[in-house]
Design an enzyme around this catalytic site. Sequence first.
Site, mmCIF file in Angstrom:
data_model
loop_
_atom_site.group_PDB
_atom_site.id
_atom_site.type_symbol
_atom_site.label_atom_id
_atom_site.label_comp_id
_atom_site.label_asym_id
_atom_site.label_seq_id
_atom_site.Cartn_x
_atom_site.Cartn_y
_atom_site.Cartn_z
ATOM 1 N N ARG A 187 0.862 -1.184 0.000
ATOM 2 C CA ARG A 187 0.000 0.000 0.000
ATOM 3 C C ARG A 187 0.893 1.228 0.000
ATOM 4 N NH1 ARG A 187 -4.020 1.552 4.986
ATOM 5 N NH2 ARG A 187 -2.079 2.187 5.985
ATOM 6 N N ASP B 154 1.893 -1.215 12.474
ATOM 7 C CA ASP B 154 2.206 -1.782 11.155
ATOM 8 C C ASP B 154 2.545 -3.265 11.333
ATOM 9 O OD1 ASP B 154 3.520 -0.602 8.205
ATOM 10 O OD2 ASP B 154 3.836 -2.669 8.854
ATOM 11 N N THR C 29 -0.956 7.700 -0.775
ATOM 12 C CA THR C 29 -2.252 7.653 -1.472
ATOM 13 C C THR C 29 -3.173 6.563 -0.912
ATOM 14 O OG1 THR C 29 -1.464 6.041 -3.077
ATOM 15 C CG2 THR C 29 -1.112 8.373 -3.619
ATOM 16 N N ASP D 258 5.913 -4.497 9.839
ATOM 17 C CA ASP D 258 7.073 -4.027 10.606
ATOM 18 C C ASP D 258 7.180 -4.754 11.936
ATOM 19 O OD1 ASP D 258 7.439 -2.287 8.535
ATOM 20 O OD2 ASP D 258 7.079 -0.455 9.688
#
Length: 213
Positions: A103, A203, A107, A206
Amino acid sequence: MRVNVVNHPLVSHKLTVLRDEHTDSPTFRRLTDELVTLLAYEATREVRVDPKPITTPVGPTTGVYLAQPKPMVVPILRAGLGMLDGMMRLLPTAEVGFLGMVRNEETLEASTYAERLPEDLSGRQCYVLDPMLATGGTLAAAIKFLTDRGADDITAICLLAAPEGVDNLEKGLAGLDVPVTVVTAALDQKLNEKGYIVPGLGDAGDRLYGVAH
Ligand SMILES: O=P(O)(O)OC[C@H]1O[C@H](OP(=O)(O)OP(=O)(O)O)[C@H](O)[C@@H]1O
Ligand SMILES: O=c1cc[nH]c(=O)[nH]1
Ligand SMILES: [Mg+2]
């Protein structure tokens, strides 16, 4: 589209530890693995089976075996890879195909950078693995990819989903003639201005594998 939020105290307990910012990567990976196995039990309720006559030491009976073609498990790289072992523990004879998607954090558009899947998925049940259903863009694109190749039944297993993402996915799939089910451990409150799930877990990629950039 059906959404199944798995309501089980063990799922809630493991998810709470997973969300905690103090949980380190090795523990995060182990909990992801354990959670997926619990979610996979729910997600495979309608896996296709065929009758199978067998003989036990006591006599004949008819049971069931998983039907052909085999189910296809599709982890979405990178974070979905952390869910693969937990899924395959429950469905060891499934086949595995890979989709690499990322992703754009500005945006929030998803793009596909890798794929390794059969050209023809006709008649296949597919289990998509991705821990986060945030805006829903990644999952919508993954489902379209699979149904364009003929997949006729899709179940997505997510650790967390945002209400906005579920709505977007439902709109994005309007007109699609393939049953889609989302199985998740929790439907969280919302997305923040950066497209992160709140309260979420941060995340997922991560936290599983380290910072990507
Ligand atoms: O619903 P969306 O708004 O599309 O967001 C969800 C996607 O974002 C994360 O992947 P990311 O792009 O961070 O890639 P990664 O797995 O390599 O970290 C996550 O694992 C999903 O694939
Ligand atoms: O909260 C979020 C949203 C997208 N991707 C993640 O890893 N976490
Ligand atoms: Mg990520």
